[in-house]
Design a protein around this motif. Structure first.
Motif, mmCIF file in Angstrom:
data_model
loop_
_atom_site.group_PDB
_atom_site.id
_atom_site.type_symbol
_atom_site.label_atom_id
_atom_site.label_comp_id
_atom_site.label_asym_id
_atom_site.label_seq_id
_atom_site.Cartn_x
_atom_site.Cartn_y
_atom_site.Cartn_z
ATOM 1 N N VAL A 72 0.848 -1.193 0.000
ATOM 2 C CA VAL A 72 0.000 0.000 0.000
ATOM 3 C C VAL A 72 0.885 1.244 0.000
ATOM 4 O O VAL A 72 1.752 1.384 0.880
ATOM 5 C CB VAL A 72 -0.954 0.018 1.221
ATOM 6 C CG1 VAL A 72 -1.784 1.300 1.230
ATOM 7 C CG2 VAL A 72 -1.873 -1.210 1.201
ATOM 8 N N ARG A 73 0.647 2.111 -0.985
ATOM 9 C CA ARG A 73 1.356 3.399 -0.945
ATOM 10 C C ARG A 73 0.482 4.402 -0.202
ATOM 11 O O ARG A 73 -0.637 4.692 -0.620
ATOM 12 C CB ARG A 73 1.687 3.929 -2.333
ATOM 13 C CG ARG A 73 2.376 5.308 -2.221
ATOM 14 C CD ARG A 73 3.113 5.725 -3.458
ATOM 15 N NE ARG A 73 2.253 6.154 -4.540
ATOM 16 C CZ ARG A 73 2.704 6.785 -5.612
ATOM 17 N NH1 ARG A 73 3.994 7.054 -5.731
ATOM 18 N NH2 ARG A 73 1.877 7.126 -6.581
ATOM 19 N N VAL A 74 1.019 4.926 0.888
ATOM 20 C CA VAL A 74 0.313 5.956 1.649
ATOM 21 C C VAL A 74 0.509 7.300 0.947
ATOM 22 O O VAL A 74 1.453 7.464 0.172
ATOM 23 C CB VAL A 74 0.828 6.000 3.114
ATOM 24 C CG1 VAL A 74 0.396 4.751 3.871
ATOM 25 C CG2 VAL A 74 2.333 6.185 3.182
ATOM 26 N N VAL A 148 10.783 3.015 1.055
ATOM 27 C CA VAL A 148 10.699 4.478 1.003
ATOM 28 C C VAL A 148 10.984 4.942 -0.424
ATOM 29 O O VAL A 148 11.733 4.300 -1.163
ATOM 30 C CB VAL A 148 11.654 5.152 2.013
ATOM 31 C CG1 VAL A 148 11.304 4.750 3.441
ATOM 32 C CG2 VAL A 148 13.120 4.849 1.710
ATOM 33 N N GLN A 149 10.356 6.061 -0.768
ATOM 34 C CA GLN A 149 10.561 6.612 -2.117
ATOM 35 C C GLN A 149 11.568 7.736 -2.061
ATOM 36 O O GLN A 149 11.411 8.690 -1.292
ATOM 37 C CB GLN A 149 9.236 7.142 -2.671
ATOM 38 C CG GLN A 149 8.456 6.096 -3.396
ATOM 39 C CD GLN A 149 7.252 6.649 -4.109
ATOM 40 O OE1 GLN A 149 6.136 6.407 -3.686
ATOM 41 N NE2 GLN A 149 7.468 7.373 -5.200
ATOM 42 N N VAL A 150 12.571 7.613 -2.901
ATOM 43 C CA VAL A 150 13.539 8.687 -3.110
ATOM 44 C C VAL A 150 13.222 9.244 -4.483
ATOM 45 O O VAL A 150 13.260 8.518 -5.479
ATOM 46 C CB VAL A 150 14.975 8.120 -2.999
ATOM 47 C CG1 VAL A 150 15.986 9.041 -3.630
ATOM 48 C CG2 VAL A 150 15.319 7.867 -1.541
ATOM 49 N N GLY A 174 11.292 7.200 -7.569
ATOM 50 C CA GLY A 174 10.103 7.684 -8.298
ATOM 51 C C GLY A 174 10.550 8.410 -9.554
ATOM 52 O O GLY A 174 11.026 9.545 -9.485
ATOM 53 N N PRO A 175 10.395 7.777 -10.726
ATOM 54 C CA PRO A 175 10.963 8.380 -11.938
ATOM 55 C C PRO A 175 10.281 9.684 -12.349
ATOM 56 O O PRO A 175 10.933 10.586 -12.873
ATOM 57 C CB PRO A 175 10.754 7.299 -13.009
ATOM 58 C CG PRO A 175 9.676 6.413 -12.485
ATOM 59 C CD PRO A 175 9.735 6.485 -10.992
ATOM 60 N N GLY A 176 8.970 9.785 -12.075
ATOM 61 C CA GLY A 176 8.233 10.989 -12.480
ATOM 62 C C GLY A 176 8.666 12.199 -11.678
ATOM 63 O O GLY A 176 9.039 13.245 -12.237
ATOM 64 N N ASP A 177 8.636 12.053 -10.359
ATOM 65 C CA ASP A 177 9.019 13.196 -9.525
ATOM 66 C C ASP A 177 10.506 13.499 -9.657
ATOM 67 O O ASP A 177 10.907 14.668 -9.619
ATOM 68 C CB ASP A 177 8.645 12.926 -8.063
ATOM 69 C CG ASP A 177 7.163 13.172 -7.823
ATOM 70 O OD1 ASP A 177 6.674 14.250 -8.203
ATOM 71 O OD2 ASP A 177 6.494 12.282 -7.291
ATOM 72 N N LEU A 178 11.318 12.449 -9.821
ATOM 73 C CA LEU A 178 12.755 12.700 -10.007
ATOM 74 C C LEU A 178 12.983 13.511 -11.284
ATOM 75 O O LEU A 178 13.749 14.482 -11.292
ATOM 76 C CB LEU A 178 13.529 11.386 -10.072
ATOM 77 C CG LEU A 178 15.031 11.558 -10.279
ATOM 78 C CD1 LEU A 178 15.688 12.239 -9.075
ATOM 79 C CD2 LEU A 178 15.700 10.220 -10.555
HETATM 80 O O1 LIG Z 1 7.504 9.711 -9.111
HETATM 81 C C1 LIG Z 1 6.965 8.730 -9.638
HETATM 82 O O2 LIG Z 1 7.138 8.387 -10.828
HETATM 83 C C2 LIG Z 1 6.091 7.906 -8.807
HETATM 84 O O3 LIG Z 1 6.094 8.039 -7.601
HETATM 85 C C3 LIG Z 1 5.109 6.999 -9.494
HETATM 86 C C4 LIG Z 1 3.923 7.878 -9.865
HETATM 87 O O4 LIG Z 1 3.185 8.203 -8.733
HETATM 88 C C5 LIG Z 1 3.003 7.421 -10.971
HETATM 89 O O5 LIG Z 1 3.605 7.395 -12.192
HETATM 90 C C6 LIG Z 1 2.162 6.253 -10.756
HETATM 91 O O6 LIG Z 1 1.075 6.340 -11.612
#
Ligand SMILES: O=C(O)C(=O)C[C@H](O)[C@@H](O)CO
Length: 254
Positions: A72-74, A148-150, A174-178
């Motif tokens: 589960v992702r919070v 944990v997400q970096v 997290g590729p999107g936020d990175l």
């Molecule tokens: O930063 C990201 O990439 C993620 O954390 C995954 C996203 O939330 C997303 O693409 C999931 O739909």
């Protein structure tokens, strides 16, 4: 009753690749379909999906009997949210936007009872099978998996410190936020982002921890697995559904 074994946690600690799928559609029905598709894990998203605790409960029920372990992702690194998700029966959690070792320590503490943390005690939660798992409080941490997400350049700079925090079982990049933090918003496959992710995966491994990633493309998935990703999500249900529906509509409406 026995405390359920966390197949995902034991597999990544043993170095066995775990292929996952992202459940952004907040439905027990679609989650059940995916749980029996053959994946090793499913990510039940409550950060970027309109998903709440009662629905997470039914998604957790819907995966029982399938091949995929639920994570589960919070929505945030918040001890109250984590307590509620653990009480409802999640054994694995993914915590977004962890920026430092201190934040990683807080995330782990939220999953542990005193004296090891600050998780609140509930005698008859679903996690304890309503009190039927007699030794839950003795062994729960053995089957708890904290990821944990970096997902910023600043956090990646500190990834060795985050990786060294006891109780952090894995680090998901997290590729999107990175990509956004690098100035390439909406370009997670930009060559510079991919290079930084590959280096990040290598650094997490070298630091003795376990790296994970999400990809939307098979070639990139193979590349990150080769770089050392050990828990690799290979698609997002909402995206797959939308693209497939678009394609079918185009066949008739073009
Ligand atoms: O930063 C990201 O990439 C993620 O954390 C995954 C996203 O939330 C997303 O693409 C999931 O739909």
């Amino acid at each position: 009753m026995q405390l359920p074994k966390n197949s995902f946690k034991h597999a990544i600690h043993a170095g066995r690749q775990q292929i996952g799928f992202w459940c952004a559609i907040p439905s027990n029905y679609t989650t059940e379909i995916l749980a029996t598709a053959g994946f090793d894990w499913l990510l039940l998203d409550t950060e970027h999906a309109p998903n709440e605790l009662p629905n997470v409960h039914s998604q957790l029920q819907s995966v029982v009997g399938g091949t995929a372990h639920p994570i589960v992702r919070v929505p945030w690194n918040d001890s109250v949210t984590l307590k509620r998700v653990l009480d409802v029966g999640a054994q694995s959690v993914l915590i977004p936007m962890v920026q430092s070792a201190e934040e990683a320590r807080a995330a782990v503490a939220a999953t542990r009872y005193p004296p090891h943390g600050i998780r609140g005690y509930a005698s008859a939660s679903r996690a304890t099978q309503f009190g039927r798992i007699a030794d839950y409080c003795t062994h729960y941490a053995d089957e708890m998996c904290v990821l944990v997400q970096v997902e910023t350049i600043e956090a990646l700079e500190k990834v060795e410190e985050i990786a060294a925090v006891p109780g952090v079982d894995g680090i998901f990049i997290g590729p999107g936020d990175l990509s956004a933090s690098m100035g390439y918003l909406h370009q997670p496959a930009h060559p510079e982002v991919v290079a930084v992710i590959e280096q990040g995966i290598g650094r997490i491994r070298a630091a003795g921890n376990r790296a994970g990633i999400l990809v939307g493309d098979h070639a990139l998935g193979q590349r990150y697995i080769a770089a050392g990703s050990i828990f690799t999500a290979v698609g997002v249900d909402a995206a797959v559904f939308a693209r497939t529906a678009d394609g079918i509509a185009r066949q008739y409406k073009a």
